[in-house]
Design an enzyme around this catalytic site. Structure first.
Site, PDB file in Angstrom:
ATOM      1  N   HIS A 470       0.836  -1.209   0.000  1.00  0.00           N
ATOM      2  CA  HIS A 470       0.000   0.000   0.000  1.00  0.00           C
ATOM      3  C   HIS A 470       0.874   1.264   0.000  1.00  0.00           C
ATOM      4  CE1 HIS A 470      -3.706   2.313   1.196  1.00  0.00           C
ATOM      5  NE2 HIS A 470      -2.772   3.141   1.637  1.00  0.00           N
ATOM      6  N   GLU A 471       1.781   1.335   0.952  1.00  0.00           N
ATOM      7  CA  GLU A 471       2.628   2.536   1.059  1.00  0.00           C
ATOM      8  C   GLU A 471       3.527   2.666  -0.162  1.00  0.00           C
ATOM      9  OE1 GLU A 471       1.779   4.707   3.019  1.00  0.00           O
ATOM     10  OE2 GLU A 471       0.501   3.430   4.273  1.00  0.00           O
ATOM     11  N   HIS A 474       1.668   4.455  -2.850  1.00  0.00           N
ATOM     12  CA  HIS A 474       1.763   5.914  -2.694  1.00  0.00           C
ATOM     13  C   HIS A 474       3.144   6.387  -3.159  1.00  0.00           C
ATOM     14  CE1 HIS A 474      -2.008   6.672  -0.699  1.00  0.00           C
ATOM     15  NE2 HIS A 474      -1.739   5.913   0.340  1.00  0.00           N
ATOM     16  N   HIS A 477       3.457   6.573  -6.890  1.00  0.00           N
ATOM     17  CA  HIS A 477       2.702   7.738  -7.375  1.00  0.00           C
ATOM     18  C   HIS A 477       3.589   8.993  -7.269  1.00  0.00           C
ATOM     19  CE1 HIS A 477      -1.630   9.652  -7.307  1.00  0.00           C
ATOM     20  NE2 HIS A 477      -1.024   9.820  -8.456  1.00  0.00           N
TER      21      HIS A 477
HETATM   22 ZN   LIG Z   1      -3.076   5.208   1.829  1.00  0.00          ZN
END
Ligand SMILES: [Zn+2]
Length: 692
Positions: A470-471, A474, A477
């Protein structure tokens, strides 16, 4: 800026990576002060200049000065999070009020607003790139939403509304906290604890002891409340706790802690604010900076999902009722039985031990797996690199594409006593072009996983692995952006309800059999994850997903309609009206209707004391986007044999990750997927598929 007094301060050295080994707490105040002064002086000079501002003469220098302050303060904030020793805490807290004051001052600076507006209305505007036009548009929008364009005689009232709203939000939280703490259930006889796990018992015993009393004290705080509802065999105890919890901060408890009147007042103020700004209701205001366009669109989305999820929720409930009747002797399933019966059903059907799963996820294998997914999708290299760090345990990497540097990231995986809990990605530097050249992005990836013990590598739970992916989503991105404008590069300027797309997207890979085969190896035997264990993990993931989905939808629809349909123009909204709306929403989407005395709105902090008003839907919205985006990889995989398809990956990079906030998220999504988002993939991933 590089005068004698600041030249020696490593916090003011922006030439390369932060000099973590040289930066000391005593550098904070002089560095941050000088940067704030620099920004203030610049704003003063630029707003005093006569004539129409230009991008190069106004926006660029503002951005660059702002970036230097942001980067230096970012380092301080980062150290406060990962190296929270007293000296750093003190240095951080000493400057925090000044930083907050500075940013508040900029947001309310009307001379600045006038300059942005003049540039927006000047002939130069038409010659600017669409991205720069978008940045100016957003800047003006944010000023407008803070009331900058109101006639002077309305500004004081607008300010009053803002202040009263913050006070009411704070009071809402305080009441809820006080009401949570006001209730306790005492158990005097050990037999009354049947079913409750040992750690929860010990905590309850300690709580009683702290008051010098015998027996066990259970409270309405989650770590005490939840085990009782999930495990206590004593149905009466569960029922009492449930009722106390469900009526917190309402007129059914202490009158001075009743959040009902606050809710009515908050709704009226939000309505007044919306009307002053020229909108029909607060739901419209909330959506202005978001990806969704209108409340009607969001409502349509939520109702579509609800219609599809409800049959599965009904099935979940029927299954639970049947199990409770047959196995637990509960002929009527009451609301205080739901968590209890669900936990028993989950154990009977899908239980596996996290400890068992953990053995298959040693850290080096997981990192290899993660990097392997990224390499395969985007054809980049991830290579170890060198830079000063804040702890010897921290690693540093560079990402290259065909030999060219794309970005860097720090990886700080293990828990330390000086590190704040949780996991997060933060920017150390954002990609942008400036007067002295181009900066590549740099990210911090921080987790709190267990470290290696006894010469063996650390092992991660599957939840840990999900968190890491998940991290990292980010992080990608932020790192794979191709935008050169600071305000919209990476995650900057991305709509709030779309920012979780790349992160949730990455989580999907952790549920793929093929991917898991490549990133698991039993710590002792080296064997990959067995199929039987994997099947159990998938079943447990989707356990009661129908019921969970309609519950989230109930909250989302209630929130949106409350801020879009309930008339608050003639003053505080009576709480009866709020409850009536909730009943209506429940009749539409819920499968388990709570008792009439349930007071859910009185503890709905997300929308009354958090930032989620008319925005609670964002959770589901982003989940739909990420699942639908992932489906493109599943489709490619079905045709090509592997879902780690570089062509689809390249398109995801180009259309979603690369563009950041430089264009509307919906445009990016459509450019990637070739169509509007659909809810089907999320339903399928959650096991909500009609059996043929
Ligand atoms: Zn998040």
């Amino acid at each position: 800026m590089q005068n004698d007094s600041t030249a020696a301060n490593p916090l003011l050295d922006f030439s390369a990576m932060p000099r973590f080994e040289d930066i000391k707490p005593e550098h904070v105040e002089p560095a941050i002060r000088s940067l704030i002064d620099e920004n203030r002086a610049l704003i003063e000079r630029l707003t005093a200049e006569p004539g129409t501002p230009t991008w190069d003469g106004f926006v660029s220098p503002m951005d660059e000065a702002g970036e230097r302050l942001g980067r230096a303060w970012g380092v301080v904030g980062h150290l406060h999070s990962v190296f929270d020793v007293p000296e750093w805490r003190e240095a951080y807290n000493a400057m925090l009020p000044e930083i907050s004051r500075f940013y508040a001052e900029v947001g309310q600076n009307l001379a600045l607003f006038e300059k942005y507006k003049a540039l927006h209305d000047s002939p130069e505007f038409a010659t600017l790139s669409p991205v720069r036009q978008r940045i100016l548009g957003h800047g003006l929008r944010d000023f407008r939403l803070s009331g900058a364009e109101l006639p002077d005689d309305q500004k004081p009232r607008f300010q009053e509304i803002q202040e009263e709203q913050s006070q009411l939000a704070a009071k809402f939280s305080e009441n809820l906290l006080d009401a949570t703490n006001a209730h306790a259930e005492w158990v005097s006889d050990e037999a009354g604890l049947a079913g409750i796990p040992d750690d929860a018992r010990q905590a309850a015993r300690a709580a009683a002891e702290a008051e010098g009393k015998p027996g066990w004290k259970f409270t309405l705080q989650m770590p005490s409340y939840l085990p009782v509802l999930q495990y206590a065999d004593d149905r009466e105890l569960r029922a009492r706790m449930y009722r106390a919890y469900a009526t917190r901060a309402s007129e059914l408890g202490k009158p001075e802690l009743d959040n009902g009147p606050l809710i009515g007042r908050i709704l009226a103020l939000r309505d007044e604010e919306a009307r002053m700004l020229g909108y029909r209701n607060f739901a419209e205001v909330s959506l202005v900076p978001k990806m969704a366009d209108t409340p009607e669109q969001v409502l349509g989305f939520l109702r579509d999902l609800a219609a599809k999820a409800k049959p599965f929720a009904e099935k979940d409930l029927e299954e639970l009722k049947a199990f409770a009747r047959a196995e637990l002797g509960l002929d009527t399933l009451e609301p205080w039985d739901v968590a209890y019966a669900s936990e028993k059903l989950r154990q009977a059907r899908y239980a596996y031990s996290d400890q068992e799963v953990k053995q298959y996820f040693p850290e080096p294998k997981v990192l290899d797996g993660l990097f392997g997914v990224i390499r395969a999708l985007y054809r980049v290299d991830i290579l170890p690199d060198e830079a000063p760090t804040w702890d010897p345990d921290v690693r540093f990497f560079r990402i290259e594409k065909e030999g060219e540097l794309v970005g860097h990231f720090y990886l700080d995986l293990h828990a330390r006593s000086t590190k704040r809990g949780g996991a997060w990605m933060d920017s150390a530097r954002s990609r942008h072009r400036n007067t002295w050249g181009s900066d590549t992005p740099v990210a911090y990836l921080v987790c709190n996983f267990p470290g290696p013990v006894g010469g063996k590598p650390a092992t991660f739970t599957h939840d840990d692995v999900l968190t890491l992916f998940h991290e990292c989503g980010h992080g990608l991105h932020h790192l794979l952006t191709q935008v050169d404008e600071l305000a919209v590069s990476g995650i900057h300027g991305v709509e709030w309800d779309a920012v979780e797309l790349p992160s949730q997207f990455m989580e999907n890979f952790c549920w793929e059999w093929d991917v898991l085969q490549g990133m698991t190896a039993h710590v002792d035997t080296g064997a990959p994850l067995p199929r039987a264990l994997y099947d159990k993990m998938i079943a447990a993931k989707n356990f009661q997903s129908g019921m969970q989905t309609v519950r989230q939808l109930e909250f989302s629809i209630f929130d949106l309609r409350l801020h879009g349909e309930v008339d608050a123009s003639s003053g505080p909204v009576p709480i009866e009206r709020v409850m009536a709306l909730l009943d209506e929403v429940r009749r539409e989407v819920a499968v388990m209707i709570p008792p009439a005395w349930h007071r859910f709105p009185h503890s709905f902090s997300h929308i009354f004391a958090g930032g989620y008003a008319a925005g609670y839907y964002s959770y589901k919205w982003a989940e739909v986007l990420s699942a639908d985006a992932f489906e493109a990889f599943e489709e490619a995989g079905a045709g090509k044999g592997s879902l780690l398809d570089p062509e689809t990956g390249e398109r995801f990079w180009r259309e979603i990750l690369a563009v950041g906030g430089s264009r509307p998220a919906l445009d990016s999504f459509k450019a990637f997927r070739g169509r509007e988002p659909r809810v089907d993939a999320l339903l399928r991933h959650s096991g909500m598929v009609a059996q043929a």
